[in-house]
Design a protein around this motif. Structure first.
Motif, PDB file in Angstrom:
ATOM      1  N   GLU A   1       0.830  -1.209   0.000  1.00 50.08           N
ATOM      2  CA  GLU A   1       0.000   0.000   0.000  1.00 50.08           C
ATOM      3  C   GLU A   1       0.866   1.262   0.000  1.00 50.08           C
ATOM      4  N   ALA A   2       1.929   1.204   0.781  1.00 44.76           N
ATOM      5  CA  ALA A   2       2.809   2.376   0.855  1.00 44.76           C
ATOM      6  C   ALA A   2       3.408   2.683  -0.516  1.00 44.76           C
ATOM      7  N   LEU A   3       3.861   1.642  -1.220  1.00 45.48           N
ATOM      8  CA  LEU A   3       4.439   1.846  -2.553  1.00 45.48           C
ATOM      9  C   LEU A   3       3.387   2.370  -3.529  1.00 45.48           C
TER      10      LEU A   3
ATOM     11  N   PHE B   1      13.652   7.435   0.582  1.00 50.19           N
ATOM     12  CA  PHE B   1      12.757   6.302   0.342  1.00 50.19           C
ATOM     13  C   PHE B   1      12.988   5.162   1.335  1.00 50.19           C
ATOM     14  N   ASP B   2      14.257   4.805   1.574  1.00 50.80           N
ATOM     15  CA  ASP B   2      14.523   3.651   2.456  1.00 50.80           C
ATOM     16  C   ASP B   2      14.155   3.953   3.910  1.00 50.80           C
ATOM     17  N   GLN B   3      14.007   5.247   4.252  1.00 46.90           N
ATOM     18  CA  GLN B   3      13.631   5.602   5.621  1.00 46.90           C
ATOM     19  C   GLN B   3      12.115   5.617   5.774  1.00 46.90           C
ATOM     20  N   TYR B   4      11.416   6.317   4.865  1.00 50.83           N
ATOM     21  CA  TYR B   4       9.976   6.389   5.066  1.00 50.83           C
ATOM     22  C   TYR B   4       9.266   5.097   4.680  1.00 50.83           C
ATOM     23  N   MET B   5       9.893   4.231   3.903  1.00 51.15           N
ATOM     24  CA  MET B   5       9.286   2.945   3.548  1.00 51.15           C
ATOM     25  C   MET B   5       9.626   1.842   4.557  1.00 51.15           C
ATOM     26  N   TRP B   6      10.636   2.098   5.355  1.00 53.30           N
ATOM     27  CA  TRP B   6      11.165   1.066   6.248  1.00 53.30           C
ATOM     28  C   TRP B   6      10.128   0.486   7.214  1.00 53.30           C
TER      29      TRP B   6
ATOM     30  N   SER C   1      21.194  11.875  16.102  1.00 53.23           N
ATOM     31  CA  SER C   1      22.057  11.314  17.141  1.00 53.23           C
ATOM     32  C   SER C   1      23.304  10.666  16.536  1.00 53.23           C
ATOM     33  N   GLY C   2      23.379  10.655  15.211  1.00 56.03           N
ATOM     34  CA  GLY C   2      24.549  10.068  14.563  1.00 56.03           C
ATOM     35  C   GLY C   2      24.377   8.600  14.230  1.00 56.03           C
ATOM     36  N   LYS C   3      23.217   8.046  14.530  1.00 56.98           N
ATOM     37  CA  LYS C   3      22.983   6.624  14.265  1.00 56.98           C
ATOM     38  C   LYS C   3      22.890   6.372  12.761  1.00 56.98           C
ATOM     39  N   MET C   4      23.558   5.301  12.328  1.00 55.91           N
ATOM     40  CA  MET C   4      23.527   4.965  10.915  1.00 55.91           C
ATOM     41  C   MET C   4      22.164   4.403  10.535  1.00 55.91           C
ATOM     42  N   LEU C   5      21.600   4.889   9.449  1.00 49.98           N
ATOM     43  CA  LEU C   5      20.239   4.494   9.074  1.00 49.98           C
ATOM     44  C   LEU C   5      20.181   3.551   7.877  1.00 49.98           C
ATOM     45  N   PHE C   6      21.310   3.222   7.317  1.00 49.33           N
ATOM     46  CA  PHE C   6      21.329   2.277   6.197  1.00 49.33           C
ATOM     47  C   PHE C   6      20.758   0.950   6.690  1.00 49.33           C
ATOM     48  N   ASN C   7      19.754   0.450   6.014  1.00 47.70           N
ATOM     49  CA  ASN C   7      19.078  -0.761   6.500  1.00 47.70           C
ATOM     50  C   ASN C   7      18.941  -1.801   5.383  1.00 47.70           C
ATOM     51  N   GLU C   8      18.226  -2.855   5.705  1.00 42.62           N
ATOM     52  CA  GLU C   8      18.049  -3.945   4.746  1.00 42.62           C
ATOM     53  C   GLU C   8      17.356  -3.454   3.472  1.00 42.62           C
ATOM     54  N   LEU C   9      16.428  -2.539   3.646  1.00 43.67           N
ATOM     55  CA  LEU C   9      15.722  -2.007   2.477  1.00 43.67           C
ATOM     56  C   LEU C   9      16.664  -1.154   1.616  1.00 43.67           C
ATOM     57  N   SER C  10      17.579  -0.448   2.270  1.00 43.72           N
ATOM     58  CA  SER C  10      18.565   0.329   1.506  1.00 43.72           C
ATOM     59  C   SER C  10      19.348  -0.602   0.584  1.00 43.72           C
ATOM     60  N   SER C  11      19.766  -1.734   1.146  1.00 48.68           N
ATOM     61  CA  SER C  11      20.487  -2.746   0.373  1.00 48.68           C
ATOM     62  C   SER C  11      19.659  -3.245  -0.802  1.00 48.68           C
ATOM     63  N   LEU C  12      18.390  -3.521  -0.508  1.00 51.63           N
ATOM     64  CA  LEU C  12      17.515  -4.028  -1.564  1.00 51.63           C
ATOM     65  C   LEU C  12      17.351  -2.997  -2.685  1.00 51.63           C
ATOM     66  N   CYS C  13      17.313  -1.735  -2.315  1.00 54.30           N
ATOM     67  CA  CYS C  13      17.184  -0.685  -3.335  1.00 54.30           C
ATOM     68  C   CYS C  13      18.404  -0.685  -4.263  1.00 54.30           C
ATOM     69  N   LEU C  14      19.599  -0.848  -3.679  1.00 55.27           N
ATOM     70  CA  LEU C  14      20.808  -0.900  -4.507  1.00 55.27           C
ATOM     71  C   LEU C  14      20.750  -2.110  -5.434  1.00 55.27           C
ATOM     72  N   ASP C  15      20.275  -3.238  -4.894  1.00 53.29           N
ATOM     73  CA  ASP C  15      20.139  -4.444  -5.715  1.00 53.29           C
ATOM     74  C   ASP C  15      19.124  -4.226  -6.834  1.00 53.29           C
ATOM     75  N   ALA C  16      17.996  -3.610  -6.472  1.00 51.54           N
ATOM     76  CA  ALA C  16      16.928  -3.423  -7.456  1.00 51.54           C
ATOM     77  C   ALA C  16      17.415  -2.548  -8.604  1.00 51.54           C
ATOM     78  N   SER C  17      18.154  -1.493  -8.260  1.00 49.98           N
ATOM     79  CA  SER C  17      18.674  -0.605  -9.286  1.00 49.98           C
ATOM     80  C   SER C  17      19.658  -1.360 -10.178  1.00 49.98           C
TER      81      SER C  17
END
Lengths: 688, 249
Positions: A185-187, A210-215, A270-286
């Motif tokens: 639905e989000a997509l 995208f990888d943050q608001y879709m996460w 706070s400096g926390k890294m936000l790269f997540n599994e979905l970020s990875s998937l986006c790189l793969d999808a591209s």
């Protein structure tokens, strides 16, 4: 890997199978609506909503076999809600940015997708009770725009039922009213909102973090087992593919220049890294899709693990010209220094090309103008004879840059942007202000590109060395050689072009000149205010100015001849062989790039044959990380093969899929005008 | 201070050892391999090179200290990226005093040398003790074929290879795959036999012959006539090196 479904759809769209459903606005009577609006004296604010209603109501819902994320443009062009005479009158009294429509900012998709259209419509309706007259007009147009988008979704819902696709129909039925409750639905809601922005005539419509608001949607589905990772991936591919369906219809300088940038990774306040599994998937999808949209940006910093860079490098190797790497360590403090609140600075995204912008909160015009470093240095040569030493001469350059900054800043008065009620609905504060986003937001800053920096630095370095230090070249001889375009000055030309010091060789004395130019530029703009109370931001991007500014530029003291182009963005000169990528990276990370926060990447071209194995990919990842760790602000790598490009120029029919980076965006090589094709081929003359 | 002649310094040389490396090309080589793709590295002295913008000189004479200083500028960069400096050629051991002096000055930098191994045992030992990694070329095991295709006997190479194996120094074996010259199964088995008992051998790298190897010959007034079918693709027998990690570059 692409699934069979996606593979089939990709082929279908690539073969323009969906072009059959397209109609022109003329055939639908949409092109003459502006005349009706004018005759009836309808205010612009309302016209925007009326035209959007007419467009969405003329849209024919089409669902192609296998499509999971739907919405396809069936109208070839968005007509204007102003007549030509009205545009002429607007132009006579206002400064219009580009075509006068809203472009190149970033919406707050996050809240819109969570809240849903019905609730948002309700809030905008309620606000009408307390708004002034102008506010009421805006709110009415906003509410009508939301309603029109909902009706379009409703039409697709019916179409899905008729097609017998129950899951799709139910998805559409919910997102027509409610906020997203799952990843699909989000997509789908994002697709319709984004589709609506294009359909309302706005352009360079970015996609943000995208990888943050879709996460949250992705994670909840995976955690609960509602979706497998494979299913989620296919949905993601469907969404990415959808971004390519209509992109040939989007306005831009060249096909591909459509601003559909998407940002991955980064950190929070706070400096926390936000790269997540979905970020990875986006790189793969591209990587798997191998298409020009969306254009990926990867936010990184000195603590980003090498593994993340490796994933980026893998996509770089694909040759799409992205990801572009943005360094949080430089960008976030740089934005704060310009007055962006820390929480906003940490949330930055990238506009159409490389300009940093805050989603939902900025009505910045990040590409309003450009200062030509190369042009200023070229002009300064006329007065070179009046200086005793280089420092006096540089003080003169510094003054020229600051004069130029004031001149540029004074040029943008009485700005007018055509109202954009649907876009306004997706921006923060428009409800409270009851005003269209085009009238302003929390941030109203203007960005100025800085072009030809390497040409300028190399010219200054040559002048300093040969005219002032060695005194081996007289001012008169230099002026005569430049006037003659080096005809009859072959030895001098070779010396200037090949032997003189160049930016990009890790030579501190030369590189320091670049830092000075950038500082002069930043100082020149600092303190200047635009009519909206915003500031001016200095940058290192060129956009198409690397072609425009070079056309009228005579021969320059770096040995560049008249007519020869200047490098794109923040890149070394194209006419000499540099020591190599390590020196280039060191040279281009020396200045305080936090002062060039309008952005503009260092661009390095690499031969694609260099990256045949995993080990080499890791070395590429290290090279990228080094630029970040040394304090570079933005980096973009191209992997190119000269033979392929030359063959593509000669036989375009054989290379329909060949994708290249042009200035801040990637496009199909064979679709580009020849001057851009040639620039790309020239850029790799001296690749490794 | 020793000086030497180099013909190129290449940054981000991705196939010359671990991490991000700079490779220095020393000019001059005792071998005349038929497939050589760097003909400007053969003669020891600087010479004319017909470039696209007219003639220039290839080869510059540098002081060991100056070269080391230039390379040391990137010491931190190398350290950040697990890299260092690799010396190749030509044949770097042709300039032993210069090479050793530069190596001695590269304190804190990971050092590698790529060599044919065709040099005196004493020179080989001197270089060996100064580097962290050896990229040892082996072109042919058979002495007769070696003479035919490289113009030199391979006995000095085989003797130095034994020194290398005994030393415990980490090394890589690099074998150019030349169609019809050394790509037969029997020749590769003979090469593999030389590597028996090489405990510190990190891996075997097979380098495919470049069809464009002859590109630079006219630039230095040489004629490229390698005497084998340069359009053919070499056979690849990785199986004979199954005791070791093998990679094709």
């Amino acid at each position: 890997m692409l699934t069979a479904r996606i593979e089939k759809l990709k082929d279908f769209f690539f073969d323009k199978g969906h072009h059959g459903v397209r109609r022109t606005p003329e055939s639908l009577g949409l092109d003459t609506l502006c005349k009706k609006y004018a005759a009836e004296g309808i205010p612009a604010q309302l016209r925007a909503a009326l035209l959007f209603e007419a467009m969405t109501s003329a849209e024919k819902p089409v669902i192609f076999d296998g499509e999971q994320i739907v919405a396809t443009r069936t109208i070839t062009r968005v007509p204007s809600y102003f007549t030509e005479e009205e545009w002429a009158a607007l132009k006579a009294h206002h400064y219009l940015h580009e075509n006068g429509m809203l472009s190149n900012i970033s919406p707050n998709f996050s809240d819109a997708i969570a809240e849903g259209l019905e609730q948002r419509k309700k809030r905008f309706t309620e606000r009408m009770l307390t708004a002034d007259e102008e506010g009421k007009l805006f709110l009415e147009s906003a509410v009508r725009s939301i309603g029109a988008l909902q009706d379009l979704i409703g039409k697709y819902e019916v179409c899905a039922w008729e097609k017998g696709d129950v899951v799709l129909a139910e998805t559409l039925g919910r997102i027509r009213f409610d906020g997203a409750s799952n990843f699909r639905e989000a997509l789908q809601l994002l697709r319709f909102i984004h589709f609506g922005l294009w359909e309302s005539g706005c352009y360079h419509n970015t996609l943000g973090r995208f990888d943050q608001y879709m996460w949250p949607y992705y994670k909840a589905d995976i955690d609960s087992g509602r979706l497998t990772k494979e299913e989620a991936y296919e949905l993601l591919l469907s969404f990415f593919l959808a971004c390519n369906k209509d992109s040939d219809l989007y306005p831009g300088m060249q096909q591909g220049d459509n601003g559909q940038s998407l940002v991955l990774g980064g950190r929070d306040a706070s400096g926390k890294m936000l790269f997540n599994e979905l970020s990875s998937l986006c790189l793969d999808a591209s990587y798997d899709l191998n298409l020009i949209d969306p254009k990926i940006n990867l936010r990184v910093d000195r603590n980003t693990p090498l593994e993340v860079y490796k994933q980026g490098a893998r996509l770089t190797k694909r040759g799409l010209g992205f990801p572009q790497y943005d360094n949080d360590d430089v960008v976030v403090p740089g934005l704060e220094r310009l007055g962006y609140a820390p929480e906003d600075a940490n949330d930055y995204v990238v506009a159409a090309c490389w300009e940093f912008i805050i989603p939902g909160k900025a009505m910045d015009i990040v590409n309003i103008g450009a200062l030509s470093f190369a042009g200023l240095v070229s002009r300064s040569v006329d007065e070179l004879g009046s200086f005793e030493n280089f420092e006096d001469y540089y003080a003169h350059i510094d003054g020229m840059i600051k004069d130029e900054c004031r001149r540029i800043a004074a040029g943008y008065k009485n700005l007018y942007i055509a109202p954009a009620p649907l876009y306004s609905v997706m921006m923060d504060g428009t409800l409270e202000r009851a005003r269209d986003i085009t009238l302003g937001a929390k941030y109203n800053n203007f960005g100025i590109h800085g072009t030809g920096i390497a040409t300028a630095v190399d010219s200054l370095a040559a002048i300093r060395k040969y005219v002032f230090e060695e005194k081996s070249l007289s001012v008169k001889e230099l002026q005569a050689a430049l006037d003659a375009n080096f005809e009859g000055y072959d030895a001098l030309w070779k010396k200037l072009r090949f032997e003189a010091p160049k930016m990009g060789n890790d030579d501190d004395g030369t590189d320091e000149l670049a830092a000075r130019l950038l500082a002069s530029f930043d100082e020149g703009l600092s303190g200047l205010r635009n009519e909206r109370g915003g500031i001016f931001r200095a940058g290192t991007g060129t956009a198409m100015y690397y072609i425009f500014h070079a056309v009228h530029l005579k021969a320059t003291p770096d040995g560049r001849k008249a007519g020869e182009v200047i490098p794109a963005n923040y890149s070394p000169s194209m006419y000499t062989r540099h020591k190599g990528p390590v020196s280039v990276i060191k040279s281009f990370s020396k200045g305080d790039l936090g002062r060039s926060i309008n952005g503009g990447p260092l661009t390095i071209e690499l031969d694609d044959t260099l990256f045949r194995n995993e080990e080499n990919l890791e070395k590429l990842a290290m090279l990228i990380r080094s630029y970040v760790q040394l304090g570079g602000h933005q980096l973009q790598l191209n992997t190119l093969n000269k033979e392929t490009l030359l063959d593509a120029k000669a036989h375009p029919e054989k290379h329909r899929n060949l994708i290249v980076r042009v200035w801040g965006w990637s496009g199909y090589f064979v679709e580009l005008d020849e001057c851009y094709q040639n620039h790309i081929i020239d850029r790799i003359k001296f690749t490794m | 201070m020793a000086s030497g002649t180099i013909f190129s310094i290449e940054e981000f040389a991705i196939n010359d050892g671990p991490g991000i490396r700079t490779t220095v090309f020393l000019k001059g080589c005792p071998l005349r391999c038929a497939w050589c793709h760097n003909p400007e590295g053969l003669l020891p002295a600087p010479q004319v090179f017909h470039g696209i913008y007219g003639d220039r000189i290839t080869g510059r004479i540098v002081e060991a200290g100056d070269l080391a200083a230039e390379l040391l500028r990137n010491r931190d960069f190398f350290a950040m990226n697990g890299g260092g400096v690799t010396f190749t050629g030509g044949e770097p051991t042709m300039q032993p005093r210069f090479l050793c002096e530069v190596l001695d000055r590269l304190e804190g930098v990971h050092k590698a040398v790529e060599t044919s191994g065709w040099c005196a045992p004493g020179v080989y030992a001197d270089v060996l003790e100064r580097v962290d990694l050896v990229l040892q070329d082996i072109k042919l095991a058979s002495p007769e074929a070696h003479r035919r295709w490289t113009g030199q006997d391979n006995s000095p190479i085989l003797r130095n290879l034994e020194t290398l194996k005994r030393s415990g120094k980490p090394f890589v074996i690099r074998i150019p795959l030349i169609p019809g010259v050394n790509d037969s199964l029997s020749e590769m088995e003979s090469v593999a036999a030389l590597l028996r008992g090489a405990l510190a051998l990190r891996r075997v790298e097979l380098l495919r012959y470049h069809k464009t190897a002859g590109a630079k010959y006219p630039r230095v007034d040489l004629h490229y006539d390698p005497g084998f079918d340069r359009e053919a693709s070499p056979a690849v027998h990785t199986e004979v090196f199954s005791d070791f990690e093998t990679i094709i570059l």
